[in-house]
Design a protein around this motif. Sequence first.
Motif, PDB file in Angstrom:
ATOM      1  N   SER A   1       1.942 -20.429  15.215  1.00  0.00           N
ATOM      2  CA  SER A   1       1.557 -21.831  15.062  1.00  0.00           C
ATOM      3  C   SER A   1       1.400 -22.186  13.588  1.00  0.00           C
ATOM      4  O   SER A   1       1.070 -21.336  12.757  1.00  0.00           O
ATOM      5  CB  SER A   1       0.227 -22.108  15.776  1.00  0.00           C
TER       6      SER A   1
ATOM      7  N   VAL B   1      10.814 -30.593  21.029  1.00  0.00           N
ATOM      8  CA  VAL B   1       9.476 -30.145  20.641  1.00  0.00           C
ATOM      9  C   VAL B   1       8.413 -30.544  21.655  1.00  0.00           C
ATOM     10  O   VAL B   1       7.251 -30.147  21.521  1.00  0.00           O
ATOM     11  CB  VAL B   1       9.081 -30.670  19.244  1.00  0.00           C
TER      12      VAL B   1
ATOM     13  N   ARG C   1       5.192 -28.574  22.853  1.00  0.00           N
ATOM     14  CA  ARG C   1       4.843 -27.557  21.851  1.00  0.00           C
ATOM     15  C   ARG C   1       4.183 -28.174  20.625  1.00  0.00           C
ATOM     16  O   ARG C   1       3.332 -27.537  19.998  1.00  0.00           O
ATOM     17  CB  ARG C   1       6.096 -26.795  21.407  1.00  0.00           C
TER      18      ARG C   1
ATOM     19  N   MET D   1       1.913 -27.498  15.473  1.00  0.00           N
ATOM     20  CA  MET D   1       3.135 -26.907  16.005  1.00  0.00           C
ATOM     21  C   MET D   1       2.794 -25.546  16.604  1.00  0.00           C
ATOM     22  O   MET D   1       2.361 -24.638  15.891  1.00  0.00           O
ATOM     23  CB  MET D   1       4.173 -26.763  14.891  1.00  0.00           C
ATOM     24  N   ASN D   2       2.979 -25.429  17.893  1.00  0.00           N
ATOM     25  CA  ASN D   2       2.709 -24.180  18.611  1.00  0.00           C
ATOM     26  C   ASN D   2       4.005 -23.622  19.186  1.00  0.00           C
ATOM     27  O   ASN D   2       5.015 -24.327  19.293  1.00  0.00           O
ATOM     28  CB  ASN D   2       1.710 -24.428  19.735  1.00  0.00           C
ATOM     29  N   SER D   3       3.953 -22.364  19.562  1.00  0.00           N
ATOM     30  CA  SER D   3       5.109 -21.697  20.176  1.00  0.00           C
ATOM     31  C   SER D   3       6.364 -21.920  19.337  1.00  0.00           C
ATOM     32  O   SER D   3       7.422 -22.283  19.865  1.00  0.00           O
ATOM     33  CB  SER D   3       5.315 -22.200  21.604  1.00  0.00           C
ATOM     34  N   LEU D   4       6.245 -21.694  18.068  1.00  0.00           N
ATOM     35  CA  LEU D   4       7.352 -21.978  17.159  1.00  0.00           C
ATOM     36  C   LEU D   4       8.538 -21.059  17.419  1.00  0.00           C
ATOM     37  O   LEU D   4       8.376 -19.887  17.796  1.00  0.00           O
ATOM     38  CB  LEU D   4       6.888 -21.857  15.713  1.00  0.00           C
ATOM     39  N   LYS D   5       9.720 -21.625  17.211  1.00  0.00           N
ATOM     40  CA  LYS D   5      10.981 -20.920  17.421  1.00  0.00           C
ATOM     41  C   LYS D   5      11.757 -20.896  16.105  1.00  0.00           C
ATOM     42  O   LYS D   5      11.572 -21.778  15.249  1.00  0.00           O
ATOM     43  CB  LYS D   5      11.812 -21.645  18.477  1.00  0.00           C
TER      44      LYS D   5
ATOM     45  N   ASP E   1      13.146 -24.072  14.792  1.00  0.00           N
ATOM     46  CA  ASP E   1      12.252 -25.067  14.211  1.00  0.00           C
ATOM     47  C   ASP E   1      12.232 -24.985  12.685  1.00  0.00           C
ATOM     48  O   ASP E   1      11.609 -25.826  12.032  1.00  0.00           O
ATOM     49  CB  ASP E   1      10.821 -24.878  14.723  1.00  0.00           C
TER      50      ASP E   1
END
Length: 123
Positions: free
Chosen positions: A16, A63, A66, A82-86, A89
Amino acid sequence: VQLQASGGGLVQAGGSLRLSCAASGRTFSSYTVGWFRQCPGKEREFVGTIIRGTDITTYADSVKGRFTISRDNNKNTVNLQMNSLKPEDTAVYYCAAKMGYSGVTTPGSYDYWGQGTQVTVSS
């Protein structure tokens, strides 16, 4: 109004980050504030927005669920959690502001821009 984005950095996938957009010169709650991101060689992409005078938000499908945009009126900031970033992103993230509330997904409709902050998500 002058905007200053901060909070970017390097994070592992699944992690995050919290970005902040600080405004000077005007009360930020009077503005619609959008977040956009841009990768090298690509167009600036809409991430999400919060409508002026409200807590109404809208997000890009990529997004949704997330990322969360919120206002801190005491600090005159708008935040992007921003959570569960990939890895996808990864981009430079920009905040922008406008007085109206139409065309919020279009970068060209915004009048004021911050300088951008780099977000890098490693796999």
